[in-house]
Design a protein around this motif. Structure first.
Motif, short mmCIF file in Angstrom:
data_model
loop_
_atom_site.label_atom_id
_atom_site.label_comp_id
_atom_site.label_asym_id
_atom_site.label_seq_id
_atom_site.Cartn_x
_atom_site.Cartn_y
_atom_site.Cartn_z
N GLY A 157 0.73 -1.18 -0.25
CA GLY A 157 0.04 -0.10 -0.12
C GLY A 157 0.91 1.09 0.32
N SER A 158 1.83 1.10 1.16
CA SER A 158 2.47 2.57 1.12
C SER A 158 3.55 2.99 -0.24
CB SER A 158 3.65 2.59 2.03
OG SER A 158 4.39 1.28 2.28
N LEU A 159 4.33 1.76 -0.29
CA LEU A 159 4.88 1.69 -1.78
C LEU A 159 3.73 2.40 -3.12
CD1 LEU A 159 7.02 -1.43 -2.56
CD2 LEU A 159 7.78 1.10 -2.27
N LEU A 160 3.20 1.91 -3.46
CA LEU A 160 1.87 2.23 -4.62
C LEU A 160 1.66 3.58 -4.07
CD1 LEU A 160 -0.51 -0.56 -4.89
CD2 LEU A 160 1.05 0.11 -6.61
N GLY A 161 1.52 3.58 -2.86
CA GLY A 161 1.42 5.59 -2.94
C GLY A 161 2.06 6.03 -2.84
N ARG A 162 3.54 6.01 -3.37
CA ARG A 162 4.73 6.90 -2.67
C ARG A 162 4.82 7.07 -4.77
NH1 ARG A 162 9.17 4.96 0.96
NH2 ARG A 162 10.60 6.41 0.54
N ILE A 163 4.55 5.73 -4.85
CA ILE A 163 4.91 5.73 -6.78
C ILE A 163 4.19 5.94 -7.32
CG2 ILE A 163 4.56 4.22 -8.78
CD1 ILE A 163 4.68 2.09 -7.01
N ARG A 164 2.56 6.62 -7.20
CA ARG A 164 1.84 7.88 -7.56
C ARG A 164 2.27 9.08 -7.47
NH1 ARG A 164 -2.07 4.41 -4.85
NH2 ARG A 164 -3.43 3.27 -6.73
N LYS A 165 2.68 9.73 -6.59
CA LYS A 165 3.03 10.67 -6.67
C LYS A 165 4.48 10.71 -7.03
CE LYS A 165 3.36 11.02 -1.08
NZ LYS A 165 3.43 11.37 0.48
N VAL A 166 5.67 9.66 -8.13
CA VAL A 166 6.69 10.12 -8.19
C VAL A 166 5.63 9.81 -10.23
CG1 VAL A 166 8.28 8.96 -10.07
CG2 VAL A 166 8.44 8.85 -7.18
N LEU A 167 4.74 9.72 -9.85
CA LEU A 167 4.18 9.41 -11.89
C LEU A 167 3.39 11.18 -11.57
CD1 LEU A 167 1.43 6.34 -12.11
CD2 LEU A 167 3.96 7.30 -12.49
N LYS A 168 3.22 11.67 -10.28
CA LYS A 168 2.56 13.19 -10.56
C LYS A 168 3.71 14.09 -11.40
CE LYS A 168 -1.09 12.81 -6.76
NZ LYS A 168 -1.01 13.65 -5.50
N LYS A 169 4.48 13.70 -11.02
CA LYS A 169 6.34 14.88 -11.29
C LYS A 169 5.95 14.31 -12.97
CE LYS A 169 8.78 14.04 -7.29
NZ LYS A 169 9.93 13.36 -6.79
N HIS A 170 5.72 13.53 -13.00
CA HIS A 170 5.80 13.18 -14.85
C HIS A 170 4.68 12.74 -15.68
CE1 HIS A 170 10.01 11.70 -13.90
NE2 HIS A 170 9.41 11.26 -13.16
N THR A 171 3.68 13.79 -15.04
CA THR A 171 2.37 13.98 -16.05
C THR A 171 1.85 14.97 -15.64
OG1 THR A 171 1.35 11.41 -14.58
CG2 THR A 171 0.11 13.20 -16.34
#
Length: 635
Positions: A157-171
């Motif tokens: 759960g925590s990893l998927l949340g942090r990955i979403r934050k990373v994706l925001k930088k590239h979206t």
């Protein structure tokens, strides 16, 4: 019957030692008194022969070839003739060829082992990757990159949340952040696949590594740069690996069939040659003479002497004598029984050989074993099929063992048919139904008590015969305790039988005192011979006699099952189902009858009969000669 043995001693001219040893080897009757005195590992050619032989045996083991009984005389003689014609140069060439063949075989087996290991790894990997193949194809078509990682379930759960934050930088701001992932639980871990834009792949992978995740990898040979390429390599490997394994297996099978007999024949020839050389080196030499001695069957002595004198004339001096009483324990035991009874020597293979001064029970086993087995089967139809199996074993058996089993089945079949006529049974009551057969004696499914009483009487006679032979053996060898113990048992049994006959009213009551006196006298003799242990053995003898009830009980169960099989036709009618059920039941009953009768008849001999007189611990007669199998399997 135990063949009389003669101790034969030979003195010969040293110059003809090799020729004499090879002549004895060809005769195959000379049992050496002692093994060659080899105090250290042999050197030179003999050592090389042993090494080559060990290599051949190792190759046969690697090939999983163990069909020694299939070797024929032509193959063995060809191998022996080839060794006789070997020159030193040719021998070295043969050794190099064997080594080359061994190397190729080892490479092939190593490849097979590596491919099997890879195949297991691929199958295990494919069980996991099959859950992600569709996900990878979809994301690859959309232009995203997929990354697979092993993680602890609690971190998902925590990893998927942090990955979403990373994706925001590239979206871009106008686009909605979309995280596509797929996960599978494998035992205690989770395999997580996430789809991200190529620009975010490196940052996402760094995030996984920082959280202790491990990247998924395909088996070493099939690992590629991207998960999709690795998945494709796994799929391709699962297609060509089994094909290659099948190809290797076919090649090994072909090699096993073609080279197994050749290598085995060559090994036996080399083993024989090494044994001959060892015997030559182990002979006692005194100046220009050498000396060798051993045991030969007395009935073969004249032909042996004639052959040696004709071939060596005065170069060999012969001397022979029969064994003295004090060396009987050193004499090897060779059995020789009439042709029909020779196969029953097979029963003694499970025991140590009888002593030279003992008794050979082969003929008695040949008489009683099929009699007991046939009494238990007791069906004409079953007897016919037993005879058929005996014929097939003798006709197509590739070993002496199977041929002997076929001969024994003939005897069992004969007595099964004879007892089937006595009981009036042909596939149960089918003979009565179709042919109106009548028993010559009794119908055992109805006359239970007469059959059981008959088997007890039969057991009494068989056990008494065993005690009588034990009595004879005790008197022959002057074992006072033995013959007194056996005599006591016989007298007590005679007294009990007489008492039963008097009780039934078949003899006058006045003779009861004779019966009682016999029991008392027998008990005294038994105590004098065996003490308390003798009394315990006597109680065991009573149990032995009652044990023969199994002959009637097993036969009765077989007869009832045969009748049950026929009753299926009565219940289901003459239909395919009824006939098939009847045949299936008859087949089951036939297997049980044949196996049960053989097993229990053998038990009655080993436990109840042979234990009364048979003395093992003898030395097996092993003549110096040719063989058909490795030395530890030499018959």
């Amino acid at each position: 019957m135990i063949r009389p043995m003669v101790r034969l001693a030979l003195w010969g001219v040293a110059s003809r030692k090799n020729e004499l040893v090879r002549t004895l080897h060809e005769m195959e009757v000379f049992h050496l008194v002692a093994s060659p005195r080899m105090t250290s590992l042999p050197d030179g050619d003999l050592h090389k022969t042993r090494v080559v032989g060990a290599t051949l045996l190792g190759m046969l083991e690697v090939l999983s070839w163990d069909e020694w009984n299939t070797l024929d005389d032509v193959q063995l003689e060809r191998a022996r003739a080839g060794l006789d014609q070997l020159t030193p140069d040719l021998a070295n060439e043969v050794e190099r060829s064997i080594e080359s063949f061994r190397t190729r075989l080892a490479d092939l087996l190593q490849e097979k082992e590596a491919l099997e290991e890879s195949h297991r790894a691929l199958r295990k990997s494919h069980q996991i990757t099959s859950h992600f193949s569709g996900f990878l194809k979809e994301e690859r078509a959309s232009g995203n990159e997929v990354s697979l990682w092993w993680i602890v379930p609690s971190l998902q759960g925590s990893l998927l949340g942090r990955i979403r934050k990373v994706l925001k930088k590239h979206t871009s701001v106008k686009e909605r952040v979309s995280l596509r992932y797929h996960s599978v639980r494998v035992e205690k871990d989770v395999l997580l696949a996430v789809s991200v834009p190529p620009s975010a792949l490196e940052e996402v992978e760094t995030l996984f590594r920082e959280n202790g995740a491990a990247a998924w990898r395909a088996p070493h040979v099939f690992e590629k740069e991207t998960p999709y390429a690795s998945f494709s390599a796994v799929e391709e490997g699962l297609q060509w690996l089994p094909a290659r394994l099948d190809e290797i297996e076919r090649e090994l099978l072909k090699t096993r069939k073609e080279w197994g007999p050749k290598l085995a024949a060559l090994f036996i020839a080399l083993d024989e040659q090494a044994e001959v050389v060892e015997v030559e080196r182990g002979l006692t030499e005194k100046g220009e003479l050498f000396f060798v001695e051993g045991w030969v069957p007395g009935d073969a002595l004249s032909s042996i002497v004639s052959c040696l004198r004709e071939r060596f004339d005065r170069d060999v001096l012969l001397s022979w004598r029969y064994p003295s009483d004090d060396e009987w324990h050193k004499v090897p035991t060779a059995l020789s029984n009439p042709g029909p009874f020779a196969p029953f020597e097979l029963f003694l293979k499970l025991l140590s050989p009888p002593k030279y001064s003992g008794l050979d029970p082969t003929v008695l086993i040949g008489i009683f074993f099929p009699f007991f087995s046939g009494c238990m089967v007791g069906d004409i139809g079953y007897g016919f099929f037993i005879a058929l199996f005996g014929f097939l074993a003798r006709r197509f058996g590739k070993s002496v063992l199977i041929s002997h089993v076929g001969s024994i089945l003939y005897f069992i079949a004969g007595w099964s048919i004879a007892w089937g006529i006595a009981y009036g049974e042909l596939f149960g009551d089918m003979g009565h139904r179709l042919l109106h057969m009548r028993p010559l004696w009794v119908e055992r499914s109805e006359a239970v008590m007469p059959v059981l009483v008959f088997t007890v009487v039969l057991g009494l006679a068989h056990v008494c015969l065993g005690h009588l032979l034990g009595l004879i053996e005790g008197i022959r060898h002057r074992h006072k305790h033995l013959w007194m113990e056996k005599l006591g048992n016989l007298v007590i049994l005679s007294g009990l039988v007489l008492g039963i006959v008097i009780f039934k009213g078949w003899l006058p009551d006045k003779l009861f005192s004779v019966s009682l006196s016999a029991v008392i006298v027998g008990t005294v003799v038994l105590l004098m011979g065996g003490g308390l242990g003798g009394v315990i053995e006597y109680l065991g003898t009573i149990g032995n006699v009652l044990s023969y009830v199994r002959i009637g009980a097993i036969g009765l169960s077989s007869a009832i099952l045969a009748m049950v099989a026929s009753s299926f036709v009565d219940v289901l009618g003459i239909s395919i189902l009824g006939i098939m059920m009847a045949l299936a039941m008859h087949l089951l009953n036939f297997v049980l009858a044949l196996a049960g009768s053989g097993l229990h008849a053998a038990r009655l001999h080993y436990v109840e009969f042979l234990g009364k007189f048979y003395v093992g611990g003898g030395i097996a007669y092993r003549p110096f000669g040719k063989r058909r199998s490795p030395s530890w399997k030499k018959p």
